[in-house]
Design an enzyme around this catalytic site. Structure first.
Site, mmCIF file in Angstrom:
data_model
loop_
_atom_site.group_PDB
_atom_site.id
_atom_site.type_symbol
_atom_site.label_atom_id
_atom_site.label_comp_id
_atom_site.label_asym_id
_atom_site.label_seq_id
_atom_site.Cartn_x
_atom_site.Cartn_y
_atom_site.Cartn_z
ATOM 1 C CB CYS A 25 -0.995 -0.039 1.164
ATOM 2 S SG CYS A 25 -2.428 0.998 0.852
ATOM 3 C CG HIS A 41 -3.572 -3.507 3.232
ATOM 4 N ND1 HIS A 41 -2.531 -3.047 4.015
ATOM 5 C CD2 HIS A 41 -4.205 -2.412 2.760
ATOM 6 C CE1 HIS A 41 -2.541 -1.733 4.026
ATOM 7 N NE2 HIS A 41 -3.546 -1.320 3.267
ATOM 8 C CD GLU A 101 -1.291 -6.122 5.427
ATOM 9 O OE1 GLU A 101 -1.012 -6.406 4.241
ATOM 10 O OE2 GLU A 101 -1.436 -4.951 5.822
HETATM 11 N N1 GLN Z 1 -1.971 6.609 2.817
HETATM 12 C C1 GLN Z 1 -2.110 5.838 1.627
HETATM 13 C C2 GLN Z 1 -3.490 5.993 0.997
HETATM 14 O O1 GLN Z 1 -4.400 6.427 1.637
HETATM 15 C C3 GLN Z 1 -1.779 4.384 1.880
HETATM 16 C C4 GLN Z 1 -2.742 3.738 2.801
HETATM 17 C C5 GLN Z 1 -2.219 2.455 3.403
HETATM 18 O O2 GLN Z 1 -1.023 2.193 3.387
HETATM 19 N N2 GLN Z 1 -3.110 1.664 3.950
HETATM 20 O O3 GLN Z 1 -3.688 5.646 -0.138
#
Ligand code: GLN
Length: 535
Positions: A383, A509, A511
């Site tokens: 992310c 994600h 994970e």
């Molecule tokens: N801050 C970034 C976004 O909002 C990544 C978010 C995250 O890593 N969950 O896109």
């Protein structure tokens, strides 16, 4: 058939591992052929965990259906190896806002709206609806907080009412407490448990079972003393002592006859096939052990002061490590303190950058991603780690001066990462990110395809920003491959650099979908690459 309920309450203090006890009891019943699930009640006033600081409260766990939940939901999923919907994380705000909205619609027909019965009814309805909709044999409901907290009172009252309405043959209360050993002699103290049960009884709840947290197994004489003061029979006082892996807790409880005792209380003996099928679970638990070789991973992120901030990432690494027969040693590195001092990252077999938000520490992450690329060190970016790897590539390979994410620098001249178009009109912070599972198309003949061995995957998301497609041709020309996309090519989901040993960034994600015995593929591939890089 009526669903049976097991209500888990907590005493003495927080952090005793109620979530693990709840998951373990549910697991045992699942292994004994029952259709089970878990619910977590969080009595705080936030609507969900989405707006909470992960360093204070632990990770925000994202469900398939886009819930931003308490991290206990992650425990339930990992223990039960089943998806838990967001409706299973109940908070005070959800209950109150429903009741207040109903009041505004006039649904209470002029009644004075009160905690009892209106709030308690709403709580009971939610719990019963989950049990009915999912046709569960047994539902384990964990009430967050500690007995005596103001916030949890309406919830405990609702649980008490369910017990009265459904009867003791359908409802069991389990209280999780602590027996600390203070002095050198190590005597197990029972007073905190006595007081905490008294507190519970004061609000009308007599626990049926006690699971007592302790460093070494609870002595018989301690059990007897606790039993005498709490009105819980000795056989119903369970030792829940420290073990090296949380996944061993079901076995500990099973060895003390927990399943039989629960089945007896529920009048299920003879009616159900209680022979637990342990084989698969045991082989998973046994695979989580000390191996001869270790892979050393640097985890460079923002919320490194509390390991619970990235609890699912830690678990996912462990699952993947077990699947390749290696220990994983994780060193947490605060990206804010890294600036300019990259060399120490060279000692690691692999570098992982997990999710994150905001400006602080982002320069350190950008430099980390660049260092991993230049030094050919296996890199997994999740992310924020995907986004800032793209920024690093933009700056250092494509020569885009000042490239950045508009989250970090709203005025950047090269917004390589920008707000999702549909986010531009969003005003509320809570629940408004791109959340939950989305389908992703994987490009054939790519590293991603090798990793996932499929042209279609579905992964969980939690983000507001994404790769800006304006820059895509330039990136491809300079050697980056976008090997996963979603929404008909609108969004970039996976990036990789084929000339690199392993450079893999994912907008999603991974994970959250890793389970013991079933590691998420990107983690496994990352560890394989890192271990072949082992120094
Ligand atoms: N801050 C970034 C976004 O909002 C990544 C978010 C995250 O890593 N969950 O896109």
């Amino acid at each position: 058939m009526q669903t049976k309920f097991i209500f888990i309450t907590g005493g003495v203090m927080s952090g005793l591992g109620k979530g693990v006890v709840s998951s373990s009891i549910a697991k045992l019943l699942q292994l004994s052929n029952q259709k089970v699930s878990c619910v977590k009640i969080d009595p705080y006033l936030n609507y969900d965990a989405g707006t909470m600081n992960p360093v204070a409260h632990g990770e925000v766990f994202v469900t398939d259906d886009g819930g931003e939940c308490d991290m206990d939901i992650g425990n339930y999923e990992r223990f039960l190896n089943q998806n838990i919907p967001k409706s299973h994380n109940i908070t005070t705000a959800q209950i109150y806002s429903n009741v207040i909205e109903a009041e505004r619609r006039g649904e209470y027909l002029g009644a004075c709206v009160q905690i009892i019965p209106h709030i308690t009814d709403e709580i009971k309805n939610r719990i019963r609806k989950i049990a009915e909709d999912e046709k569960l044999d047994i539902l384990v409901v964990e009430c967050g907080g500690t007995v005596g907290d103001i916030e949890s009172l309406p919830f405990l009252e609702a649980l008490r009412q369910i017990r009265t309405e459904d009867g003791p043959e359908n409802v069991i209360f389990v209280h999780v407490t602590l027996a600390p050993s203070l002095d050198v002699v190590g005597e197990q103290k029972t007073k905190p448990t006595q007081h905490s049960v008294q507190e519970l009884r004061r609000i009308g709840i007599q626990p049926d079972l006690l699971t007592v947290r302790c460093t070494s197994p609870l002595l018989e004489k301690t059990k007897k003393k606790i039993s005498m003061f709490t009105n819980v029979s000795v056989k119903d006082v369970f030792s829940c002592h420290d073990v090296d892996s949380i996944f061993k807790v079901p076995q500990i409880l099973y060895d003390q006859d927990l399943v039989n005792i629960i089945f007896k209380k529920f009048g299920m003996v003879g009616l159900v096939n209680a022979s637990a099928n342990w084989d698969k679970w045991n082989s998973i638990v046994n695979s989580i052990k000390k191996y001869e070789k270790t892979v050393n991973i640097a985890m460079v992120g923002k919320y490194v002061t509390l390991t619970d901030s990235y609890v699912s990432v830690n678990h996912a690494l462990k699952h993947a490590g077990a699947s390749i027969g290696k220990n994983v040693s994780i060193e947490w590195i605060d990206s804010e303190t890294l600036d300019g001092n990259m060399e120490k990252l060279g000692n690691f077999d692999g570098i992982l950058v997990p999710g994150g938000f905001g400006t602080r520490g982002s320069e350190g992450i950008i430099k980390t991603a660049n260092f991993a690329r230049e030094k050919n060190i296996p890199y997994l970016g999740i992310c924020f780690g995907f986004q800032l790897a793209a920024v690093a590539f933009g700056r250092n390979v494509c020569g885009l001066n000042g490239a950045n994410s508009t989250e970090v620098d709203p005025k950047t001249t090269n917004p390589v990462i920008d707000l999702l178009p549909e986010q531009k009109a969003v005003a509320n912070m809570g629940g408004s990110l791109r959340l939950g599972a989305n389908d992703i198309n994987v490009k054939e003949n790519s590293l991603a395809y090798k990793v996932y061995n499929s042209k279609f995957i579905s992964k969980r998301h939690r983000h507001r920003f994404e790769f800006n497609k304006k820059y895509i041709d330039m990136f491809i020309e300079k050697g980056m491959v976008f090997s996963g996309e979603s929404d008909n090519g609108k969004r970039m989901e996976i990036l990789e650099i084929p000339s690199h040993k392993f450079f893999f960034g994912v907008q999603f994600h991974p994970e959250f979908s890793s389970r013991p015995g079933f590691p998420e593929e990107a983690f496994k591939a990352f560890l394989e690459a890192a271990s072949s890089n082992s120094k």
